[in-house]
Design an enzyme around this catalytic site. Structure first.
Site, PDB file in Angstrom:
ATOM      1  N   SER A   1       7.936  -2.219 -11.006  1.00 39.04           N
ATOM      2  CA  SER A   1       7.949  -1.805 -12.417  1.00 39.04           C
ATOM      3  C   SER A   1       6.713  -0.924 -12.617  1.00 39.04           C
ATOM      4  CB  SER A   1       7.952  -3.039 -13.327  1.00 39.04           C
ATOM      5  OG  SER A   1       7.858  -2.679 -14.677  1.00 39.04           O
TER       6      SER A   1
ATOM      7  N   TYR B   1      10.169   6.773 -19.693  1.00 39.85           N
ATOM      8  CA  TYR B   1       9.734   5.945 -18.556  1.00 39.85           C
ATOM      9  C   TYR B   1       9.566   4.465 -18.930  1.00 39.85           C
ATOM     10  CZ  TYR B   1       6.772   4.796 -14.456  1.00 39.85           C
ATOM     11  OH  TYR B   1       6.242   4.242 -13.310  1.00 39.85           O
TER      12      TYR B   1
ATOM     13  N   LYS C   1      11.113   0.854 -17.175  1.00 42.74           N
ATOM     14  CA  LYS C   1      10.266  -0.117 -16.471  1.00 42.74           C
ATOM     15  C   LYS C   1      10.281  -1.480 -17.179  1.00 42.74           C
ATOM     16  CE  LYS C   1       9.043   2.467 -13.029  1.00 42.74           C
ATOM     17  NZ  LYS C   1       9.398   2.106 -11.651  1.00 42.74           N
TER      18      LYS C   1
HETATM   19  N1  LIG Z   1       2.046   6.453  -9.077  1.00 42.06           N
HETATM   20  C1  LIG Z   1       1.819   5.701 -10.128  1.00 42.06           C
HETATM   21  O1  LIG Z   1       0.813   5.888 -10.852  1.00 42.06           O
HETATM   22  C2  LIG Z   1       2.746   4.555 -10.463  1.00 42.06           C
HETATM   23  C3  LIG Z   1       2.304   3.600 -11.412  1.00 42.06           C
HETATM   24  C4  LIG Z   1       3.164   2.569 -11.743  1.00 42.06           C
HETATM   25  C5  LIG Z   1       4.411   2.465 -11.143  1.00 42.06           C
HETATM   26  N2  LIG Z   1       4.812   3.388 -10.225  1.00 42.06           N
HETATM   27  C6  LIG Z   1       6.143   3.246  -9.637  1.00 42.06           C
HETATM   28  O2  LIG Z   1       6.026   3.078  -8.232  1.00 42.06           O
HETATM   29  C7  LIG Z   1       7.200   3.592  -7.587  1.00 42.06           C
HETATM   30  C8  LIG Z   1       6.768   4.576  -6.504  1.00 42.06           C
HETATM   31  O3  LIG Z   1       6.138   5.674  -7.161  1.00 42.06           O
HETATM   32  P1  LIG Z   1       5.205   6.723  -6.432  1.00 42.06           P
HETATM   33  O4  LIG Z   1       4.118   7.042  -7.381  1.00 42.06           O
HETATM   34  O5  LIG Z   1       4.906   6.265  -5.062  1.00 42.06           O
HETATM   35  O6  LIG Z   1       6.192   7.990  -6.440  1.00 42.06           O
HETATM   36  P2  LIG Z   1       6.487   9.153  -5.405  1.00 42.06           P
HETATM   37  O7  LIG Z   1       5.375   9.367  -4.468  1.00 42.06           O
HETATM   38  O8  LIG Z   1       6.956  10.298  -6.244  1.00 42.06           O
HETATM   39  O9  LIG Z   1       7.738   8.571  -4.602  1.00 42.06           O
HETATM   40  C9  LIG Z   1       8.955   8.353  -5.232  1.00 42.06           C
HETATM   41  C10 LIG Z   1       9.986   8.092  -4.165  1.00 42.06           C
HETATM   42  O10 LIG Z   1      11.237   7.822  -4.828  1.00 42.06           O
HETATM   43  C11 LIG Z   1      12.227   8.668  -4.264  1.00 42.06           C
HETATM   44  N3  LIG Z   1      13.244   8.927  -5.269  1.00 42.06           N
HETATM   45  C12 LIG Z   1      13.086   9.482  -6.490  1.00 42.06           C
HETATM   46  N4  LIG Z   1      14.265   9.596  -7.106  1.00 42.06           N
HETATM   47  C13 LIG Z   1      15.194   9.081  -6.259  1.00 42.06           C
HETATM   48  C14 LIG Z   1      16.592   8.927  -6.310  1.00 42.06           C
HETATM   49  N5  LIG Z   1      17.312   9.333  -7.361  1.00 42.06           N
HETATM   50  N6  LIG Z   1      17.226   8.360  -5.251  1.00 42.06           N
HETATM   51  C15 LIG Z   1      16.525   7.970  -4.167  1.00 42.06           C
HETATM   52  N7  LIG Z   1      15.201   8.079  -4.071  1.00 42.06           N
HETATM   53  C16 LIG Z   1      14.553   8.649  -5.090  1.00 42.06           C
HETATM   54  C17 LIG Z   1      11.465   9.924  -3.824  1.00 42.06           C
HETATM   55  O11 LIG Z   1      12.147  10.692  -2.847  1.00 42.06           O
HETATM   56  P3  LIG Z   1      13.179  11.881  -3.228  1.00 42.06           P
HETATM   57  O12 LIG Z   1      12.589  12.621  -4.375  1.00 42.06           O
HETATM   58  O13 LIG Z   1      13.318  12.674  -1.988  1.00 42.06           O
HETATM   59  O14 LIG Z   1      14.454  11.213  -3.601  1.00 42.06           O
HETATM   60  C18 LIG Z   1      10.232   9.275  -3.243  1.00 42.06           C
HETATM   61  O15 LIG Z   1      10.496   8.790  -1.952  1.00 42.06           O
HETATM   62  C19 LIG Z   1       8.036   4.243  -8.693  1.00 42.06           C
HETATM   63  O16 LIG Z   1       9.028   3.350  -9.119  1.00 42.06           O
HETATM   64  C20 LIG Z   1       7.025   4.464  -9.806  1.00 42.06           C
HETATM   65  O17 LIG Z   1       7.628   4.517 -11.071  1.00 42.06           O
HETATM   66  C21 LIG Z   1       4.007   4.441  -9.865  1.00 42.06           C
END
Ligand SMILES: NC(=O)c1ccc[n+]([C@@H]2O[C@H](COP(=O)([O-])OP(=O)(O)OC[C@H]3O[C@@H](n4cnc5c(N)ncnc54)[C@H](OP(=O)(O)O)[C@@H]3O)[C@@H](O)[C@H]2O)c1
Length: 277
Positions: free
Chosen positions: A141, A155, A159
């Protein structure tokens, strides 16, 4: 140690860092994401962490917003690598902006990927996990799943929905020997955050600027630590821990603080505009 971890969103950011750490512990790993090129690059990176030559690291290109694609991906992963004992749903997107300026498709897509993408993955994995009477499902989340944040109208609800799913599913799956965890990460330095920063309203920038920034690898370590303890709730850092425990009590203070920042931002923008006119 987990024998076979399926990680949606395993080609980038937090998901990829978790995959690398698990590879370093001897797990077989299937990563699912859309972009095949990114998947292959991630596979090379993850493979450098394996500790034995029998370990399988496979990639599957699928859109988690498409139920059939998710079902096929989980089927393929199970066939090629074996029954998964770990599912991590990390695939996600975020497009912040002003509610009235964002196209409706952003709201629909965000819910489809972040919420339904997680739901489809969990539903697809259960038929193979349940007969084993063991397994762990970890849903990512966000801190934005605990409190509504200015500029995050697409968003936050997606979540919040993951939190609702995890909380209601936990007890049901416990009876089948399957653990559920839900993770509330704060801001983490990943490509998603970089993308977010491009469309974040100025007010949101000021609101989020006060929290620290985690590296993706530290975040992955903290998530794994929580998973090993079999914690239902995983809250990296003190801020998220307090927010998760006290969010209803803290909400009025946080809302007051956000309103204050919004008012200050509008005022200073107006001053700049009037100076320039
Ligand atoms: N970074 C932050 O600050 C943060 C904070 C809180 C929560 N989160 C959560 O943590 C998780 C990981 O985030 P991250 O920051 O590591 O993001 P990221 O580096 O952008 O990675 C996102 C991943 O999800 C894949 N993805 C996106 N849309 C998709 C779809 N429709 N089908 C299949 N794969 C998909 C992307 O690959 P493709 O685009 O190639 O599909 C990528 O592998 C997410 O759920 C995010 O909301 C992140």
């Amino acid at each position: 140690m987990w024998k076979h971890a399926i990680i949606t969103g395993g080609s980038s950011g937090i998901g990829k860092e978790i995959a690398k750490l698990l590879a370093g512990e001897g797990s077989n790993i299937s990563i699912i994401a859309r972009n095949s090129q990114k998947l292959e690059v991630a596979k090379v990176e993850i493979t450098t962490h394996v500790v034995n030559l029998e370990q399988k690291i496979i990639t599957i290109s699928a859109d988690v917003a498409n139920r059939l694609e998710v079902e096929n991906a989980i089927y393929q992963a199970t066939k090629e690598v074996g029954i998964p004992d770990l599912l991590i749903t990390a695939a996600g997107i975020s497009y912040p902006g002003y509610f009235r300026e964002l196209p409706i498709e952003i709201f629909e897509q965000t819910m489809a990927i972040n919420y339904f993408g997680s739901l489809y993955s969990v539903r697809a994995v259960l038929p193979v996990m349940e007969p084993e009477k063991k397994g762990h499902i970890v849903m990512i989340s966000s801190g934005a799943g605990l409190i509504g944040i200015y500029g995050y109208t697409p968003y936050c609800p997606s979540k919040f929905a993951i939190r609702g799913l995890a909380e209601s599913l936990r007890g049901e799956l416990k009876l089948s020997g399957i653990s559920v965890s839900v993770v509330y990460p704060p801001d983490t330095d990943t490509p998603q955050l970089e993308e977010e920063n491009k469309t974040k309203p100025l007010e949101t920038n000021y609101i989020t600027a006060t929290s620290g920034l985690w590296s993706a690898v530290d975040m992955a370590r903290e998530i794994l630590r929580g998973m090993r303890k079999n914690s239902f709730v995983i809250t990296p850092g003190l801020e998220m821990t307090l927010l998760e425990k006290l969010h209803s009590l803290l909400a009025p203070i946080i809302q007051w603080y956000m309103d204050l920042i919004v008012m200050k931002t509008i005022k200073s923008e107006n001053t700049i505009k009037s100076e320039n006119s």
